[in-house]
Write an enzyme that holds these catalytic residues in place. Structure first.
Site, PDB file in Angstrom:
ATOM      1  CD  GLU A  45      -3.065  -1.159   2.094  1.00  0.00           C
ATOM      2  OE1 GLU A  45      -3.086  -0.146   2.874  1.00  0.00           O
ATOM      3  OE2 GLU A  45      -3.921  -1.831   2.144  1.00  0.00           O
ATOM      4  CE  LYS A  53     -10.719  -3.470   3.933  1.00  0.00           C
ATOM      5  NZ  LYS A  53     -10.161  -4.645   4.794  1.00  0.00           N
TER       6      LYS A  53
END
Ligand code: PGA
Ligand code: ZN
Length: 429
Positions: A205, A334
């Site tokens: 990430e 999410k």
């Protein structure tokens, strides 16, 4: 000209880890078009909706030919003619056509891409930016960012047990300022790591690759980086992702060479929040270890945000059940974890109704798609988690919020401390 769906196309594109993923494109009778790409997680809970992958040898088994074929053969025929503005109906049909409880037959990757593309098409049809289409007449806040400085766990070859070492700046006066503070902390963290040896790149990430002797070494380094940046009111946020190293028999913290029982794990987490300026703690226990999670929340929940990710999997039912047992005080949201826009919104609403914090989140496998930046604003989530401060699949989302903040002008309200559950908010002021 109407908002009726006239075509839906699926295709294979590539994500930030160079793995295949699904893009969907939805066209309406009015000529409006919406497009969206499915992200992919690496640290996934067993209760999540599942992606459909081809298996076999080609593309390491991760091909999405079957998921793309399902869009053309089953999803498109079921949705053609529906009004793109009826998102809930569209999502209901998507669930019905799939017919499984976890979207396994047609794949959450196919379904989430279509669900988000329909939403994008409806906003395009209304000639509005997606965040404003979602917000309607409501006043919505610019979210507080949660930004990774070191990546670990499943995103960095398990070099640390803890997955995300992040910062939050609730005292910043705007999103723009929060990013400038992050820039300084990220840079200082890089300098500190360089002093210990050559820099070894970044994790999945975009956070610094974690070359640490222990999990606490990483925490010490982050605390020092914050200190050296010279900024005040910068707090640490951790995603422990304990699911990844825990099972019924306990938690194996490999880097520290220790095996902990649930009670010892809780004690360790609580201890960290006393020694370090930790404001948020995600998944300090495994997905089904609600006892440990609840004991952490009981001990620190009035001053630290305890976030459920793998524990809740963006499922409104699990949020409600967890709230009844005071398992946590914030929910990670999410969309691909549950599979459709409407179900993710229902989970967010269930969490917000209990006064919890809500955090719209990316996955570790991302793309240039910035739909979730608009969800974070338009749904007034208050918090936004996207990964680190490098790599364009991450920066695209931060930059999109900057654009929205600018477009709001003097009407922009930065969530700051208001993003947290009431007790924590009070302890910050
Ligand atoms: P994932 O990790 O996208 O790899 O599941 C993100 C998170 O745990 O928050
Ligand atoms: Zn997580």
């Amino acid at each position: 000209m109407s908002a009726r769906i006239t075509s839906i196309t699926g295709r294979q594109v590539w994500d930030s880890r160079g793995r295949p993923t699904v893009e969907a494109e939805v066209a309406l009778q009015s000529g409006a078009v919406g497009r969206a790409i499915a992200p992919a997680g690496a640290s996934r809970g067993v209760h999540e909706a599942v992606d459909l992958r081809d298996g076999g040898k080609r593309l390491a088994g991760l091909g999405v030919d079957r998921a793309v074929a399902g869009i053309g053969q089953e999803i498109a025929p079921a949705l053609l003619g529906m009004d793109a503005r009826d998102q809930r109906d569209v999502d209901r049909v998507l669930c019905q056509v799939d017919g499984t409880p976890n979207k396994a037959r047609l794949g959450a990757n196919a379904i989430v891409a279509v669900s988000m593309a329909v939403l994008q098409a409806a906003a395009a049809d209304a000639h509005e930016p997606l965040w404003r289409y979602l917000a309607g007449d409501r006043t919505v806040r610019i979210p507080l960012p949660e930004i990774q400085i070191f990546g670990g766990g499943a995103h960095a070859g398990r070099r640390t047990d803890v997955q995300d070492f992040m910062i939050m700046c609730p005292g910043a006066d705007s999103f723009r300022t929060a990013l400038e503070i992050t820039h300084d902390v990220y840079r200082e963290a890089g300098r500190l790591m360089e002093a210990n040896g050559p820099l070894a790149g970044v994790a999945d990430e975009g956070g610094w690759w974690p070359g640490f002797k222990s999990n606490e070494d990483a925490l010490d380094t982050l605390a020092r980086a914050i200190d050296r940046s010279g900024h005040k009111d910068v707090y640490i946020s951790l995603d422990i992702a304990a699911n990844e190293f825990g099972d019924e028999s306990g938690y194996a913290m490999a880097l520290d060479g220790r095996r902990l029982s649930g009670a010892e794990m809780a004690e360790r987490m609580i201890g960290w929040t006393k020694r370090y300026p930790i404001l948020s703690l995600e998944d300090p226990a495994g997905q089904d270890d609600w006892t440990t999670m609840a004991s952490v929340t009981r001990a620190i929940g009035t001053r630290v945000q305890v976030v459920g990710d793998d524990v809740l999997v963006t499922n409104a039912g699990r949020v409600t059940e967890a709230a009844g047992r005071d398992v946590c005080n914030a929910a990670l949201i999410k969309v691909n974890q549950v599979g459709t826009v409407s179900e993710a919104k229902a989970a967010l609403d269930a969490a917000a109704a209990r006064g919890w914090g809500t955090i719209v989140s990316a996955r570790s496998g991302e793309t240039e798609d910035v739909t979730i930046a608009h969800l974070a604003v338009g749904w007034d989530a208050g918090q936004f988690k996207v990964g680190s401060f490098t790599r364009s699949e991450r920066m695209a989302k931060w930059n999109e919020i900057l654009r929205i903040e600018e477009a709001m002008g003097s009407r922009a309200v930065f969530a700051g401390a208001s993003a947290f559950a009431p007790g924590i908010r009070k302890s910050l002021t």
